[in-house]
Design a protein around this motif. Structure first.
Motif, mmCIF file in Angstrom:
data_model
loop_
_atom_site.group_PDB
_atom_site.id
_atom_site.type_symbol
_atom_site.label_atom_id
_atom_site.label_comp_id
_atom_site.label_asym_id
_atom_site.label_seq_id
_atom_site.Cartn_x
_atom_site.Cartn_y
_atom_site.Cartn_z
ATOM 1 N N HIS A 240 0.835 -1.207 0.000
ATOM 2 C CA HIS A 240 0.000 0.000 0.000
ATOM 3 C C HIS A 240 0.867 1.253 0.000
ATOM 4 O O HIS A 240 0.582 2.217 -0.725
ATOM 5 N N LYS A 241 1.924 1.244 0.813
ATOM 6 C CA LYS A 241 2.813 2.404 0.870
ATOM 7 C C LYS A 241 3.459 2.652 -0.489
ATOM 8 O O LYS A 241 3.538 3.791 -0.956
ATOM 9 N N LEU A 242 3.917 1.577 -1.134
ATOM 10 C CA LEU A 242 4.560 1.716 -2.437
ATOM 11 C C LEU A 242 3.571 2.191 -3.497
ATOM 12 O O LEU A 242 3.888 3.060 -4.312
ATOM 13 N N ALA A 243 2.361 1.624 -3.480
ATOM 14 C CA ALA A 243 1.351 2.002 -4.466
ATOM 15 C C ALA A 243 0.950 3.464 -4.296
ATOM 16 O O ALA A 243 0.762 4.190 -5.274
ATOM 17 N N THR A 244 0.820 3.908 -3.046
ATOM 18 C CA THR A 244 0.467 5.301 -2.776
ATOM 19 C C THR A 244 1.546 6.241 -3.284
ATOM 20 O O THR A 244 1.261 7.283 -3.882
ATOM 21 N N GLU A 245 2.797 5.857 -3.064
ATOM 22 C CA GLU A 245 3.917 6.678 -3.522
ATOM 23 C C GLU A 245 3.953 6.755 -5.044
ATOM 24 O O GLU A 245 4.147 7.825 -5.628
ATOM 25 N N GLU A 246 3.750 5.615 -5.709
ATOM 26 C CA GLU A 246 3.772 5.600 -7.169
ATOM 27 C C GLU A 246 2.632 6.433 -7.746
ATOM 28 O O GLU A 246 2.807 7.150 -8.731
ATOM 29 N N ALA A 247 1.451 6.350 -7.121
ATOM 30 C CA ALA A 247 0.308 7.134 -7.591
ATOM 31 C C ALA A 247 0.570 8.624 -7.433
ATOM 32 O O ALA A 247 0.223 9.428 -8.305
ATOM 33 N N ALA A 248 1.199 9.000 -6.320
ATOM 34 C CA ALA A 248 1.508 10.411 -6.076
ATOM 35 C C ALA A 248 2.510 10.934 -7.102
ATOM 36 O O ALA A 248 2.404 12.065 -7.578
ATOM 37 N N GLU A 249 3.491 10.090 -7.449
ATOM 38 C CA GLU A 249 4.497 10.507 -8.426
ATOM 39 C C GLU A 249 3.873 10.715 -9.806
ATOM 40 O O GLU A 249 4.257 11.621 -10.540
ATOM 41 N N LYS A 250 2.892 9.881 -10.155
ATOM 42 C CA LYS A 250 2.244 10.010 -11.458
ATOM 43 C C LYS A 250 1.396 11.275 -11.552
ATOM 44 O O LYS A 250 1.187 11.816 -12.635
ATOM 45 N N GLN A 251 0.904 11.748 -10.404
ATOM 46 C CA GLN A 251 0.034 12.918 -10.400
ATOM 47 C C GLN A 251 0.801 14.231 -10.410
ATOM 48 O O GLN A 251 0.217 15.288 -10.597
ATOM 49 N N VAL A 252 2.114 14.160 -10.193
ATOM 50 C CA VAL A 252 2.913 15.385 -10.208
ATOM 51 C C VAL A 252 2.959 15.922 -11.631
ATOM 52 O O VAL A 252 3.416 15.232 -12.544
ATOM 53 N N PRO A 253 2.463 17.140 -11.860
ATOM 54 C CA PRO A 253 2.431 17.671 -13.229
ATOM 55 C C PRO A 253 3.830 17.954 -13.755
ATOM 56 O O PRO A 253 4.705 18.419 -13.023
ATOM 57 N N ARG A 254 4.026 17.628 -15.006
ATOM 58 C CA ARG A 254 5.309 17.924 -15.632
ATOM 59 C C ARG A 254 5.384 19.406 -15.963
ATOM 60 O O ARG A 254 4.384 20.012 -16.354
ATOM 61 N N PRO A 255 6.563 20.003 -15.813
ATOM 62 C CA PRO A 255 6.686 21.434 -16.127
ATOM 63 C C PRO A 255 6.416 21.689 -17.602
ATOM 64 O O PRO A 255 6.873 20.950 -18.477
ATOM 65 N N LYS A 256 5.627 22.724 -17.875
ATOM 66 C CA LYS A 256 5.299 23.054 -19.247
ATOM 67 C C LYS A 256 6.510 23.640 -19.963
ATOM 68 O O LYS A 256 7.300 24.364 -19.380
#
Length: 273
Positions: A240-256
């Motif tokens: 769960h900890k790993l999945a939460t971390e991976e989900a958070a990383e995917k939601q970080v917007p890439r700089p335009k």
């Protein structure tokens, strides 16, 4: 079903996935008699004959999880150059090499997890995953409600502000207090330093919980194997900890990508024309 080779090796309990990748890259792993060095290789674990250093993977030891009640004045390591007693001295009859997950001070006691499951241990110890740990402590003097509020809001230490703690009064006497305190960080001597900061030095400290594990009535110096339910709860916590971390990383917007004024003006002019 084909699975990545390093995942199969890690799943056998022989090593962590990272270590398995190192073995593959070093040419220490063979599949059906052929050396495999490509990390992306997938094989069918039901059909493939996998060897590490010439030994069949099927002979690898399974994961082992032990819960030890570390006594006071015992090192929480497996060896001590000074010759002091260590937790290894209390693991009589255990032939599998296990490692402590975290540490307790020499003069502290209580719950310690030992395992040969490297990936799980790394996840539980990583500061970003904030696995809760609960301690029963005896401190000098009577702790006031104001001091408890300070602990619950965070205390300023020399290495920064602590996260909020969960504090519960257990009992009090004229000269001391007993508290249960739960923290989600793993700084060195953290509970002792927090109590010092609010004017209540720790006289005794016992860890009674770690994530889903509880010390219960296990005697000092005794150990037991985790139940299947406890082991599954640990794995689920780590996943769960790993999945939460991976989900958070995917939601970080890439700089335009920035467009220069000149380039923007040219593109605008081209559209007008």
């Amino acid at each position: 079903m084909e699975v990545r080779l390093q995942k199969i090796i890690a799943g056998s309990g022989l090593a962590s996935r990272r270590k398995a990748e190192e073995w593959i890259a070093a040419g220490r792993v063979t599949v059906n008699g052929k050396v495999v060095t490509e990390l992306g290789t997938k094989v069918d674990p039901e059909r493939a004959h996998i060897k590490v250093d010439g030994k069949h993977l099927s002979s690898a030891q399974p994961y082992v999880y032990l819960l030890l009640n570390k006594p006071k004045n015992v090192m929480s390591t497996l060896n001590d150059p000074g010759g002091r007693p260590t937790v290894k001295d209390y693991l009589r009859g255990i032939s599998v090499r296990v490692f402590p997950v975290g540490r307790l001070d020499f003069d502290s006691e209580g719950l310690m997890l030992l395992t040969n499951h490297g990936d799980l241990a790394q996840t539980l110890l990583h500061p970003r995953y904030h696995v809760p740990k609960t301690y029963l402590i005896k401190v000098k003097q009577v702790v006031t409600d104001d001091h408890i509020r300070q602990l619950e809001q965070g205390v300023q230490l020399e290495d920064g502000m602590t996260g909020p703690a969960v504090v519960k009064k257990v009992k009090k006497a004229k000269l001391n207090s007993w508290l249960e305190i739960t923290i989600r960080e793993g700084r060195q001597h953290q509970v002792k330093r927090m109590m010092e900061a609010v004017g209540h030095p720790v006289l005794k400290l016992t860890r009674i919980k770690m994530g889903p594990l509880s010390l219960g009535d296990l005697g000092a110096g005794e150990f037991r194997y985790l139940t299947d339910r406890e082991a599954n709860a640990l794995r689920e916590l780590a996943e769960h900890k790993l999945a939460t971390e991976e989900a958070a990383e995917k939601q970080v917007p890439r700089p335009k990508k920035r467009i220069s004024r000149v380039g923007w003006a040219r593109s605008k002019k081209a559209k007008v024309v």
